[in-house]
Design a protein around this motif. Sequence first.
Motif, PDB file in Angstrom:
ATOM      1  N   ARG A   9      60.463  67.582  -6.088  1.00 34.82           N
ATOM      2  CA  ARG A   9      60.532  66.965  -4.756  1.00 34.82           C
ATOM      3  C   ARG A   9      59.148  66.913  -4.118  1.00 34.82           C
ATOM      4  N   ALA A  10      58.357  67.976  -4.287  1.00 35.67           N
ATOM      5  CA  ALA A  10      56.995  67.970  -3.763  1.00 35.67           C
ATOM      6  C   ALA A  10      56.167  66.881  -4.433  1.00 35.67           C
ATOM      7  N   GLN A  11      56.340  66.723  -5.742  1.00 35.33           N
ATOM      8  CA  GLN A  11      55.612  65.682  -6.463  1.00 35.33           C
ATOM      9  C   GLN A  11      55.973  64.296  -5.955  1.00 35.33           C
ATOM     10  N   ILE A  12      57.258  64.055  -5.750  1.00 35.29           N
ATOM     11  CA  ILE A  12      57.705  62.738  -5.287  1.00 35.29           C
ATOM     12  C   ILE A  12      57.216  62.470  -3.866  1.00 35.29           C
ATOM     13  N   LEU A  13      57.276  63.463  -2.990  1.00 35.57           N
ATOM     14  CA  LEU A  13      56.771  63.290  -1.630  1.00 35.57           C
ATOM     15  C   LEU A  13      55.275  62.994  -1.652  1.00 35.57           C
ATOM     16  N   GLY A  14      54.551  63.661  -2.552  1.00 31.98           N
ATOM     17  CA  GLY A  14      53.124  63.395  -2.683  1.00 31.98           C
ATOM     18  C   GLY A  14      52.850  61.966  -3.108  1.00 31.98           C
ATOM     19  N   MET A  15      53.676  61.441  -3.993  1.00 33.14           N
ATOM     20  CA  MET A  15      53.529  60.051  -4.415  1.00 33.14           C
ATOM     21  C   MET A  15      53.844  59.099  -3.269  1.00 33.14           C
ATOM     22  N   MET A  16      54.839  59.448  -2.474  1.00 37.70           N
ATOM     23  CA  MET A  16      55.195  58.596  -1.338  1.00 37.70           C
ATOM     24  C   MET A  16      54.036  58.469  -0.357  1.00 37.70           C
ATOM     25  N   LEU A  40      63.931  60.060   0.325  1.00 37.88           N
ATOM     26  CA  LEU A  40      63.185  59.380   1.385  1.00 37.88           C
ATOM     27  C   LEU A  40      63.923  59.489   2.716  1.00 37.88           C
ATOM     28  N   ALA A  41      65.219  59.202   2.696  1.00 38.50           N
ATOM     29  CA  ALA A  41      66.001  59.222   3.936  1.00 38.50           C
ATOM     30  C   ALA A  41      66.112  60.630   4.505  1.00 38.50           C
ATOM     31  N   ASP A  42      66.416  61.607   3.651  1.00 36.73           N
ATOM     32  CA  ASP A  42      66.578  62.983   4.129  1.00 36.73           C
ATOM     33  C   ASP A  42      65.253  63.555   4.626  1.00 36.73           C
ATOM     34  N   ALA A  43      64.186  63.316   3.861  1.00 39.86           N
ATOM     35  CA  ALA A  43      62.875  63.826   4.274  1.00 39.86           C
ATOM     36  C   ALA A  43      62.426  63.178   5.575  1.00 39.86           C
ATOM     37  N   GLY A  44      62.685  61.880   5.720  1.00 38.08           N
ATOM     38  CA  GLY A  44      62.320  61.210   6.963  1.00 38.08           C
ATOM     39  C   GLY A  44      63.025  61.817   8.163  1.00 38.08           C
ATOM     40  N   GLU A  45      64.317  62.086   8.025  1.00 36.04           N
ATOM     41  CA  GLU A  45      65.077  62.709   9.110  1.00 36.04           C
ATOM     42  C   GLU A  45      64.560  64.125   9.388  1.00 36.04           C
ATOM     43  N   ALA A  46      64.335  64.891   8.328  1.00 35.71           N
ATOM     44  CA  ALA A  46      63.912  66.277   8.484  1.00 35.71           C
ATOM     45  C   ALA A  46      62.540  66.385   9.135  1.00 35.71           C
ATOM     46  N   PHE A  47      61.608  65.564   8.697  1.00 34.62           N
ATOM     47  CA  PHE A  47      60.241  65.654   9.210  1.00 34.62           C
ATOM     48  C   PHE A  47      60.127  65.088  10.618  1.00 34.62           C
ATOM     49  N   SER A  48      60.932  64.085  10.922  1.00 29.08           N
ATOM     50  CA  SER A  48      60.965  63.570  12.285  1.00 29.08           C
ATOM     51  C   SER A  48      61.497  64.645  13.233  1.00 29.08           C
ATOM     52  N   ASP A  49      62.550  65.326  12.808  1.00 29.61           N
ATOM     53  CA  ASP A  49      63.134  66.402  13.614  1.00 29.61           C
ATOM     54  C   ASP A  49      62.148  67.548  13.790  1.00 29.61           C
ATOM     55  N   ALA A 267      54.609  71.776  -1.020  1.00 32.13           N
ATOM     56  CA  ALA A 267      55.775  72.660  -1.153  1.00 32.13           C
ATOM     57  C   ALA A 267      56.276  73.127   0.206  1.00 32.13           C
ATOM     58  N   ASP A 268      55.381  73.273   1.187  1.00 33.08           N
ATOM     59  CA  ASP A 268      55.798  73.670   2.533  1.00 33.08           C
ATOM     60  C   ASP A 268      56.607  72.566   3.197  1.00 33.08           C
ATOM     61  N   MET A 269      56.275  71.310   2.891  1.00 31.85           N
ATOM     62  CA  MET A 269      57.068  70.205   3.408  1.00 31.85           C
ATOM     63  C   MET A 269      58.485  70.255   2.833  1.00 31.85           C
ATOM     64  N   VAL A 270      58.591  70.613   1.551  1.00 30.87           N
ATOM     65  CA  VAL A 270      59.903  70.708   0.924  1.00 30.87           C
ATOM     66  C   VAL A 270      60.717  71.830   1.567  1.00 30.87           C
ATOM     67  N   VAL A 271      60.065  72.930   1.937  1.00 24.86           N
ATOM     68  CA  VAL A 271      60.765  74.028   2.605  1.00 24.86           C
ATOM     69  C   VAL A 271      61.367  73.546   3.929  1.00 24.86           C
ATOM     70  N   VAL A 272      60.611  72.764   4.686  1.00 26.43           N
ATOM     71  CA  VAL A 272      61.124  72.195   5.933  1.00 26.43           C
ATOM     72  C   VAL A 272      62.343  71.322   5.653  1.00 26.43           C
ATOM     73  N   LEU A 273      62.263  70.538   4.594  1.00 29.26           N
ATOM     74  CA  LEU A 273      63.391  69.686   4.207  1.00 29.26           C
ATOM     75  C   LEU A 273      64.606  70.522   3.838  1.00 29.26           C
ATOM     76  N   GLU A 274      64.401  71.582   3.084  1.00 32.17           N
ATOM     77  CA  GLU A 274      65.512  72.436   2.666  1.00 32.17           C
ATOM     78  C   GLU A 274      66.173  73.103   3.871  1.00 32.17           C
ATOM     79  N   GLU A 275      65.373  73.556   4.832  1.00 32.62           N
ATOM     80  CA  GLU A 275      65.925  74.178   6.032  1.00 32.62           C
ATOM     81  C   GLU A 275      66.726  73.162   6.843  1.00 32.62           C
TER      82      GLU A 275
END
Length: 285
Positions: A9-16, A40-49, A267-275
């Motif tokens: 997931r971290a790799q894919i977010l990095g590519m995005m 993309l959709a879940d990460a967008g919602e999580a990071f916006s929040d 990886a810290d971005m992924v932790v935010v997504l997981e939470e």
Amino acid sequence: MNKLSREARAQILGMMVEGMALRAIARMTGASKNTIAKLLADAGEAFSDYQDRTMRGLTCKRVQVDEIWSFVYAKQKNVAGAKAAPEGAGDIWTWTAIDADTKLIPSWYVGARDGAAAQHFIGDLALRLANRVQLTSDGHKPYLEAVEQSFGADIDYAMLVKIYGEPSGATGRYSPGECVGAEQRRVEGRPDPKHVSTSFVERSNLSMRMGMRRFTRLTNAFSKKAENHSHALAIYFMHYNFVRIHQTLRCTPAMAAGVSAKLWELADMVVVLEEWEKSQGQKSN
């Protein structure tokens, strides 16, 4: 749907955030396009929040605002004749604010370029600031009412109105007018003329256009859905604010602004997504 590891997931977010298309990411990682689209959709919602919650009580001193154009599915003039155009198709604008000192982007808004959008954007920005600031915008008229409504007299606000002449050299559809000057207009308070500028926000918008394929002109890389456009921006700003080291500051904008005490990794971005997923009762994709 395949379940991705934290590393994947971290790799894919990095590519995005490096501007790769979803299909290209699928080819390089082996993950399905649907899995990547869900991320993309879940990460967008999580990071916006997350950024909505953390970008509060900011002590910015000088803020610059601007808008950048793109389109979803088809340009506005072609929407009527487009086949099965989705809701939100047509021109779309991203309003951005940047702290001139820390380079933090505390607020953005995706929508039209009208008075309602200006009021939503400026109102959101005002709620995030803890003190009086000097604000600079271009000459877009909706800013006048929006700033008055959100800040009243508690701001030092000036417009920088650029004056354009005829295009020089080769002319064509995409030849911009030549900027022959700029006029400073004091609107409210006592803005320092030395800091009446939109250079940082315009450079930030250029980085967005160069770094996100969805903003690249004359290609078929534009967003096909307005929701995905917004999600991609939330991921981009999360990476920009918390992970990417600013070359001049030698740290991230979030560190410079006191929003974060450490240098983040993907990886810290992924932790935010997981939470966020836990709070939504979801399972990791």
